[in-house]
Write an enzyme that holds these catalytic residues in place. Structure first.
Site, short mmCIF file in Angstrom:
data_model
loop_
_atom_site.label_atom_id
_atom_site.label_comp_id
_atom_site.label_asym_id
_atom_site.label_seq_id
_atom_site.Cartn_x
_atom_site.Cartn_y
_atom_site.Cartn_z
CE1 TYR A 44 -4.33 -1.53 0.68
CE2 TYR A 44 -2.82 -3.25 1.42
CZ TYR A 44 -4.09 -2.85 1.01
OH TYR A 44 -5.10 -3.77 0.94
CD GLU A 45 0.53 6.52 -3.21
OE1 GLU A 45 0.84 7.72 -3.27
OE2 GLU A 45 -0.37 6.01 -3.91
CB ALA A 46 -0.07 4.74 3.58
N GLY A 47 2.70 2.79 2.92
CA GLY A 47 3.92 2.21 3.45
C GLY A 47 3.87 0.81 4.01
#
Length: 261
Positions: free
Chosen positions: A50-53
């Site tokens: 996921y892009e948030a990490g």
């Protein structure tokens, strides 16, 4: 067989494309739903970035509503923020980038920035890349989803947001300094597309039952490669629809949307 919506067909087809023991970098919405369906069916060892990490969270609290939803961090094996997520792709740790778009051309380049030739005063301004530009540049294979319409499958993009095969030259991506093998699949509710290895052009792989390759070509503004062995798309079973509707997106945040004509 029960009736299904266009979004359910896209999510189910996206699930079919994903393979077990792979890592997929997912965008918000249908990519997450497709990956969750794959995990519940044929790919239990598919992991999501996921892009948030986060990498490989356990989604026991339900479907994340965005790539920054805290549910996407639940029991993740890696959680280091946005820069950490994209560092994983640069290290070669993402087999798939799963993204959306507003326009795509015959070489798999994608626009998700504007519609219209004037950047300063476009007809429509879209949200833009988000992480899609970097995902398409660094992940091994790019999977894109969008509605099948002539205004979306275009000869020339209004803006290149996410790189595909560029102008179709065999060494385009190498010269551009990007990683990965590039566009892999384009998923719509009426057809599934791939890319010819030699020419890098978009190729029709499957059509929805009841549709013909000629009808699909009418919805595309450039000439498709249409091989003689185009298959029918598999349709979701009642069990697939139960998983999509009652288990994954029970509130209908994404699957109950309506396509405006």
């Amino acid at each position: 067989m029960s009736e299904y919506t266009p979004f359910e067909m896209i999510a189910y087809t996206g699930s079919r494309v994903l393979k077990d023991e792979r890592i997929v970098f997912v965008g918000t919405g249908l990519p997450i739903i497709a990956a969750m369906h794959a995990q519940l069916t044929h790919a239990p060892n598919l992991y999501m970035i996921y892009e948030a990490g986060s990498l490989a969270p356990i989604l026991e609290m339900g479907m994340p509503l965005s790539v920054g939803d805290t549910r996407a961090a639940r029991k993740a094996c890696y959680l280091k923020g946005l820069c950490g997520a994209f560092e994983l792709t640069q290290r070669g740790c993402a087999d798939y980038a799963f993204i959306g778009g507003a326009q795509v051309d015959m070489y798999g380049n994608i626009c998700s920035t504007i519609e219209g030739h004037n950047y300063d005063k476009p007809g429509i301004r879209f949200p833009g890349s988000g992480g899609a530009g970097a995902m398409a540049a660094n992940c091994e294979k790019t999977i894109a989803i969008m509605a099948l319409e002539k205004r979306r499958f275009v000869k020339k993009l209004d803006f290149v947001t996410s790189i595909g095969f560029g102008d179709g030259a065999p060494d385009y991506r190498e010269k551009a300094g990007v990683l990965g093998s590039g566009p892999y699949r384009v998923i719509t509710n009426q057809a599934l597309f791939g890319f010819d290895e030699a020419t890098k052009r978009m190729m029709l792989l499957e059509v929805k039952p009841g549709r013909t390759p000629a009808e699909i070509q009418e919805l595309v503004d450039f000439e498709l490669i249409i091989p003689p062995d185009v298959k029918e798309m598999a349709e979701p079973t009642d069990e697939d629809l139960r998983l999509l509707r009652d288990v994954i997106d029970a509130e209908g945040y994404f699957l109950k949307r309506v396509i405006k004509k």
